[in-house]
Design a protein around this motif. Structure first.
Motif, mmCIF file in Angstrom:
data_model
loop_
_atom_site.group_PDB
_atom_site.id
_atom_site.type_symbol
_atom_site.label_atom_id
_atom_site.label_comp_id
_atom_site.label_asym_id
_atom_site.label_seq_id
_atom_site.Cartn_x
_atom_site.Cartn_y
_atom_site.Cartn_z
ATOM 1 N N CYS A 100 45.036 13.564 20.636
ATOM 2 C CA CYS A 100 44.081 12.650 21.265
ATOM 3 C C CYS A 100 44.783 11.471 21.913
ATOM 4 C CB CYS A 100 43.059 12.159 20.263
ATOM 5 S SG CYS A 100 43.726 10.999 19.069
ATOM 6 N N ALA A 104 40.625 11.989 23.284
ATOM 7 C CA ALA A 104 41.171 12.354 24.597
ATOM 8 C C ALA A 104 41.646 11.158 25.414
ATOM 9 C CB ALA A 104 40.156 13.166 25.390
ATOM 10 N N LEU A 114 39.937 19.988 22.871
ATOM 11 C CA LEU A 114 40.309 18.821 23.661
ATOM 12 C C LEU A 114 40.461 19.238 25.116
ATOM 13 C CD1 LEU A 114 43.038 16.991 21.574
ATOM 14 C CD2 LEU A 114 40.989 15.943 22.506
#
Lengths: 341, 337
Positions: free
Chosen positions: B53, B243, B287
Motif C-alpha cells: 500500500c 494504495a 490492490l
C-alpha cells in the motif's frame, strides 16, 4: 572445533582423491598401446635387449605389483627414473614445477587484482557505459582461448612493438639458476639481483597476461553479479539508513560478502588454469610442466607422466583445500556451523 | 479547520503532499499520490495498511534511502523544522541514524553476516560522530555500545559485541537492531514492523521492549505495520493507508471505537475474533496497478459503497476533533450545514 574437524575431513578426502588419481593414471598409461622399452631403445634393438630393459623397469611383473612398488617409492618421495632424461623424475620436477607455479601465481595475482575492481566498478555503475565495457571485456576474456591471446600478444607486443620478450623465463645472456624456491622473481630478490628480477618479470608478463584473461573475466563477472545481489540486501540498506558513507558501504559491507562466491569460483577456475597453462607454456617456450609433460607422454615415459599428473593433481587438491580454509576465514557461517546457512 | 493531532510546539515530522513515482517497464508507477502525516514529540504513530500500500515507500522517503532515480520524490518532508528534500546532501546525511533513526524489520537479513556485531555497531557510532564533529575514543564508543546492548536487555553484552549474527537467535538479533537504532540517541524513530519475522511470543517481547524504550526516552515513534493488534497496543494515533493514499486518520481510540472509511472497516472485519464465528473472506479484489491507478478514490473499484462521485478524489472530512476520513460518505450533507 567443528570447523577443525571439517578441515580434517576435507584433508582425508583429498588424500583419497589423490590415491584414486594415481590408480587411474597408472592404468591409463599402461593401457595405451606402445612399449616404452622399445621406444627408448629404438627400432634396431634386439628382442632380447628390449626384454632385458622391460625386466629392469619391472614391466614384466603383474600390474598390481608394479603399482605397489611405485606407491612404495612415492611415499618416500621417489618418483622413479625418467627414461628420457635418465635422471630422477623428482629432480626434473623440482625445476619444472616451480616454473609453472610462478606462472600460475602471477596469473592469479593479475586476475584478482584486475578482476575484482572491474566487477566492483561494473556493479557500481550498472547499466552505464562503464558496466558495458567491463562486461564486454570480461566476456571476451572468458570466450577467447588463452593460447590465441598468447599468440596475439606475442605478435603485437613482442614482434611488432618489441616491448617484451616472447620466449623463455630469462634472457639467454643472463646466467641465473633459481635454486632456493625455484621461483625466479623470489630467488632474484633473495640473492639481491635486481637486474635478474626485472628480466624475469619482463619474461613473465606476456604468458601471465594471456593466461589471466579468462580468469580475470570470470572473476569480474562473478564479482559484478554478487555485488549487485548484495546491494539489494537489507543490511546494505541499513548501512545507508545509518549514514555510513557510500565508499565504506561498497568496499567493506558489500565487497566482503560478495567475495565469497568469487573465492569459490577461483577454486574451480584453477582446474582450467592448469590446463591452459600447458598451452600457454608451449607457446612461450616456458620450461615448466607442459614441456616436460608433453615430451613424457610422447615417449611413454611412465614415471615422468605419473610425476607430472600427481604433482598437478596434488596442487589442485591443495589449492581447493586452501580455498575452503579461506572461505572459512571470510565467512563466519562456515567456520561456526561448518556450513552456510 | 484545525490541524490534526495535538500541537505541542509543532510536530517532529511533518509530511506534506508526498508524491513518489517510479519509472518501470510498464510506464510510470504513481505509488504515493499525496501523503500527509504528522508525528509530534513523544507521540507514537501507527501507519497501517496491507502489503504493497506504500507504507515502506513512505518510510524510505522519510529516511532518505529511496534510490532516485528510479524514484521521483516530490512534496515536503519537514523534520524538526527543516525541509529534508531540499537540504544539502551532507546535511541530510548527518541526520541519518542520529536525530532520526530506524529499527529494521527482519533480524535475519538486516545484519551483515560476515562482520561481528561490535564492528557493525561501532561503524554506526563512528561515522555519526564524525558527521557531528564529536570526538570520542574507541573505548568510549565501545562503552556506549555495551550500555545500549544492556538497555535492550541482551544478556552479556561483551559476548554479543564479539559475536557474529549467526551465533545469535532471531530475538537477540532483533534486539541488536533496536540497539543500533538507539545508539546515537535519536529523537524520532521509525520502526518497520519489527519482529514480524519472529515467533509470536518473541515478537510480543520485542514490541514491549520497544514500547518501554520509546516511553522512557520520550521518543517520537512512527510504527509501520499491518498488524492491528500491534497498532492498538502501541500507538496513540493511526494513519490508515490504501494504495498510496491516507484514507483515514485519527487517535487510536477514535478509530478503534468507530472505523469510518469503508476500507478501514473492511480491514477491521478481516481480523479473526477469538470468540469464534465465521472467518471473514477478506476484501474483494486486489490492490490497483500503480501504473494505471483508478481515478478519484483509489478504493472505489473494491468499495461496496462506490457511487458516481467516487471518480473524483475525496478531500479529508472531519468526523471529530481528531478523526478524519477521505470518503464521500463522510461529506457534510447540505441539509445539516
Amino acid at each position: 572445533m567443528e570447523y577443525f574437524f571439517f578441515i580434517v575431513r576435507r584433508l582425508m578426502w583429498s588424500l583419497l582423491v589423490l590415491v584414486g588419481l594415481s590408480i587411474v593414471i597408472f592404468m591409463i598409461a599402461r593401457v595405451v598401446p606402445g612399449d616404452p622399452a622399445r621406444i627408448a631403445l629404438g627400432p634396431l634393438a634386439t628382442t632380447e635387449q628390449v626384454a632385458n630393459l622391460r625386466h629392469k623397469m619391472g614391466l614384466d611383473r603383474p600390474l598390481y605389483v608394479q603399482y605397489a612398488v611405485y606407491i612404495g617409492g612415492l611415499v618416500r618421495g621417489d618418483f622413479g627414473q625418467s627414461l628420457l632424461t635418465q635422471r630422477s623424475v623428482a629432480l626434473d620436477l623440482r625445476t619444472a614445477f616451480p616454473a609453472t607455479l610462478e606462472l600460475v601465481l602471477a596469473t592469479i595475482v593479475i586476475a584478482t587484482l584486475l578482476g575484482i575492481p572491474t566487477g566492483v566498478l561494473a556493479a557500481r555503475f550498472k547499466d552505464t557505459w562503464v558496466d558495458n565495457i567491463g562486461r564486454v571485456v570480461s566476456l571476451l576474456g572468458v570466450v577467447t582461448p588463452s593460447f590465441f591471446i598468447a599468440l596475439l600478444l606475442q605478435l603485437l607486443v613482442g614482434y611488432y612493438l618489441h616491448f617484451l620478450p616472447v620466449n623463455g623465463r630469462l634472457d639467454p645472456s643472463v646466467s641465473f639458476t633459481p635454486d632456493i624456491t625455484g621461483l625466479v622473481l623470489v630467488d632474484a630478490l633473495i640473492r639481491g639481483q635486481p637486474g635478474v628480477w626485472f628480466d624475469g618479470l619482463r619474461h613473465l608478463l606476456l604468458p601471465a597476461i594471456s593466461l589471466a584473461a579468462a580468469s580475470l573475466g570470470q572473476i569480474a563477472r562473478i564479482t559484478r553479479s554478487s555485488m549487485i545481489d548484495v546491494s539489494r540486501k537489507d543490511y546494505v540498506e541499513a548501512a545507508r539508513a545509518f549514514g555510513i558513507p557510500d565508499l565504506v558501504t561498497t568496499f567493506k559491507y558489500m565487497l566482503k560478502p560478495s567475495f565469497i562466491p568469487t573465492l569459490t569460483i577461483l577454486g574451480l577456475e584453477f582446474a582450467s588454469l592448469l590446463g591452459n597453462a600447458f598451452l600457454v607454456e608451449m607457446v612461450f617456450g616456458w620450461p615448466g610442466m607442459a614441456a616436460y609433460g608433453v615430451r613424457a607422454i610422447l615417449h611413454k615415459d611412465f614415471n615422468a607422466i605419473m610425476g607430472v599428473v600427481m604433482i598437478t593433481g596434488a596442487f589442485f587438491v591443495f589449492v581447493n583445500l586452501l580455498i575452503d580454509v579461506l572461505l572459512g576465514t571470510v565467512d563466519p557461517r562456515i567456520r561456526i556451523r561448518g556450513a552456510r546457512s | 479547520m484545525t490541524v490534526s493531532g495535538p500541537n505541542k510546539g509543532g510536530p517532529v515530522l511533518r509530511v506534506d503532499d508526498l508524491r513518489v513515482a517510479f519509472s518501470t517497464f510498464d510506464g510510470v508507477a504513481d505509488v504515493l499520490s499525496g501523503v500527509d502525516l504528522e508525528v509530534h514529540p513523544g507521540q507514537r504513530v501507527g501507519l497501517v495498511g496491507e502489503s504493497g500500500c506504500g507504507k515502506s515507500v513512505t518510510m524510505r522517503a522519510i529516511m532518505g534511502i529511496l534510490a532516485s532515480p528510479p524514484a521521483r520524490v516530490r512534496g515536503r518532508i519537514t523534520f524538526a523544522g527543516e525541509e529534508l528534500l531540499t537540504m544539502g546532501r551532507a546535511q541530510r546525511q548527518a541526520l541519518k541514524g542520529t536525530a532520526m533513526s530506524m529499527v529494521f524489520q527482519d533480524p535475519m537479513t538486516a545484519l551483515n553476516p560476515v562482520f561481528r556485531i561490535g564492528e557493525q555497531l561501532t561503524d554506526v557510532v563512528r561515522w555519526a560522530d564524525r558527521r557531528r564533529g564529536l570526538r570520542r575514543t574507541a573505548s568510549e564508543r565501545r562503552a556506549r555500545i555495551l550500555e545500549v546492548l544492556g538497555q535492550v536487555r541482551l544478556p552479556d553484552p561483551e559476548r554479543i559485541f564479539d559475536a557474529y549474527p549467526v551465533q545469535l537467535s532471531g530475538g537477540m538479533r532483533q534486539r541488536v537492531l533496536i540497539a543500533m537504532a538507539l545508539l546515537n540517541r535519536p529523537r524520532f524513530l521509525i520502526a518497520d514492523e519489527p519482529g514480524t519475522a519472529l515467533d509470536v511470543t518473541t515478537q510480543d517481547e520485542i514490541l514491549r521492549l520497544l514500547n518501554e524504550l520509546v516511553r522512557d526516552e520520550g521518543l517520537a515513534l512512527l510504527m509501520i505495520t499491518h498488524n492491528l493488534g500491534v497498532v492498538r497496543e502501541m500507538t496513540d494515533y493511526v494513519y490508515v493507508m490504501y494504495a498510496g493514499n491516507v484514507v483515514e486518520h485519527g487517535t487510536t481510540d477514535a478509530i478503534f471505537a468507530a472505523p469510518a472509511h469503508p476500507y478501514t472497516r473492511a480491514l477491521f472485519a478481516c481480523v479473526p475474533k477469538l470468540s469464534g464465528g465465521r472467518a471473514y473472506a477478506g476484501i474483494e479484489g486486489t490492490l490497483p496497478d500503480y501504473t494505471r491507478p483508478p481515478e478519484g478514490c483509489r478504493f472505489h473499484p473494491r468499495c461496496p459503497h462506490a457511487e458516481a462521485r467516487c471518480f473524483e478524489r475525496p478531500p479529508s472530512f472531519d468526523l471529530g476533533e481528531q478523526h478524519h476520513s477521505a470518503c464521500w460518505l463522510h461529506a457534510p450533507t447540505e441539509a445539516k450545514s
